[in-house]
Design an enzyme around this catalytic site. Sequence first.
Site, PDB file in Angstrom:
ATOM      1  N   HIS A   1     -54.896   1.267  29.074  1.00  0.00           N
ATOM      2  CA  HIS A   1     -53.621   1.437  28.504  1.00  0.00           C
ATOM      3  C   HIS A   1     -53.823   2.122  27.112  1.00  0.00           C
ATOM      4  O   HIS A   1     -52.889   3.236  26.785  1.00  0.00           O
ATOM      5  CB  HIS A   1     -52.844   0.058  28.433  1.00  0.00           C
ATOM      6  CG  HIS A   1     -51.999  -0.035  29.551  1.00  0.00           C
ATOM      7  ND1 HIS A   1     -50.668  -0.093  29.611  1.00  0.00           N
ATOM      8  CD2 HIS A   1     -52.224  -0.606  30.759  1.00  0.00           C
ATOM      9  CE1 HIS A   1     -50.347  -0.526  30.601  1.00  0.00           C
ATOM     10  NE2 HIS A   1     -51.269  -0.694  31.496  1.00  0.00           N
TER      11      HIS A   1
ATOM     12  N   ARG B   1     -54.527   5.937  27.014  1.00  0.00           N
ATOM     13  CA  ARG B   1     -53.410   6.594  27.385  1.00  0.00           C
ATOM     14  C   ARG B   1     -52.543   6.937  26.499  1.00  0.00           C
ATOM     15  O   ARG B   1     -51.532   8.182  26.220  1.00  0.00           O
ATOM     16  CB  ARG B   1     -52.488   6.169  28.637  1.00  0.00           C
ATOM     17  CG  ARG B   1     -53.013   6.163  30.091  1.00  0.00           C
ATOM     18  CD  ARG B   1     -51.946   5.861  30.959  1.00  0.00           C
ATOM     19  NE  ARG B   1     -50.827   4.772  30.702  1.00  0.00           N
ATOM     20  CZ  ARG B   1     -50.929   3.779  31.317  1.00  0.00           C
ATOM     21  NH1 ARG B   1     -51.748   3.589  32.536  1.00  0.00           N
ATOM     22  NH2 ARG B   1     -50.037   2.803  31.109  1.00  0.00           N
TER      23      ARG B   1
END
Length: 399
Positions: free
Chosen positions: A270, A273
């Site tokens: 996560h 990104r």
Amino acid sequence: MELTLLGTGAPTGLPRPDCPCAACATAVGPGARAATALLIDGTLLLDLTPGAAFAAARSGHSLSGVRQVLLSHPHDGPPVEVPAGLVTPARVPDGSELALLTGHRVRAVAMDAPGTGYEVTGPDGERLLYLPPGAAPAGSAHAERPYEMVLADVVARPDALSRLRATGSLGPTTDVLAVHIDHDVPPGPELTRRLAAAGARAVPDGTTLTVGVYEDVPDVPRRTLVLGGARSGKSVEAERRLEAFPGVLYVATGGTRGGDAEWSQRVALHRERRPGSWSTVETCDLVPLLGQDGPPLLIDCLSLWLTYAMDDVGAWDDETWAGGGERALRERVSELTAAVRATRRTVVAVSNEVGSGVVPATASGRRYRDELGRLNAAFASECEHVLLVVAGQALTLRG
């Protein structure tokens, strides 16, 4: 200053030649786009593309009055034929300014990728910024005032808009047009939705616009709830909705879970990104954040917030639940939804949609499922925009 978009597609056009993908297959009629080229006041041409003279004629214009042709990006294909009577294309060095006899001024803006951006100022002072495909401004100097119009590769480089917003170059009334449109997003409603989330829009090839005249700039929803099942793409969709904005605060409600290697790997993916300009805070104390002024919040996710809240009030124990745990949880949910209603920040929240699957085998599992459904419904009632993500496809439920 009058602008005609002779093309709005990627350098190879849309559909790409011989590409079998779904986006190219549906890019027909109004969805088809020639390579991007801009004609300004009939005298300045930004990017010479194949068929530019015919494109100008189809839009009711001619290239006969063009006095300057400027290129914005390297051309890797075969040489583009210069129509008879048209001046030889050129490129302005980064940071240099070109004054035209027509009263237009062109300044070359340095990019973070191969190519040159152009800031064009009209005779009456209105300004537009044109960015090449796959590029964003390399500098970060604060602007004196926003541009009236920005034309950029919004789909591939939404962070370009984030940088412009951070420097004051892009304001609430700036008309942001997507150009260099490729097959990354299917044409039609999905492209429109994706661009609107960034405060941008797309127009068909051949469209003529007046720079500085107010257009119906898409309103970015202030509060959005993104629902979806496991691995549906809901977090990616939520992040995508804010990647064109600077300084986003990512609120992770899952904690660190020390010793859980698989969870640590999920968290790391996560983080990778997210844009580098975002910051992260790990907390379930959402109400104070919603009550503060500041940059946009991305809350991921409400289902983990509910797990924390149910842990805190002892909701898993039937006796504690009946003796006040249920009432305590309702108060927490009411406090959260009231904070969402009153917040002045842009908020995108993620939550799981679990009510359509197998009924949990345990009473505590059914309790969690029911309470998450109630939380999602209450939170959604305070949002202007609600999405359901299924198999990576975002379906609009509201907004």
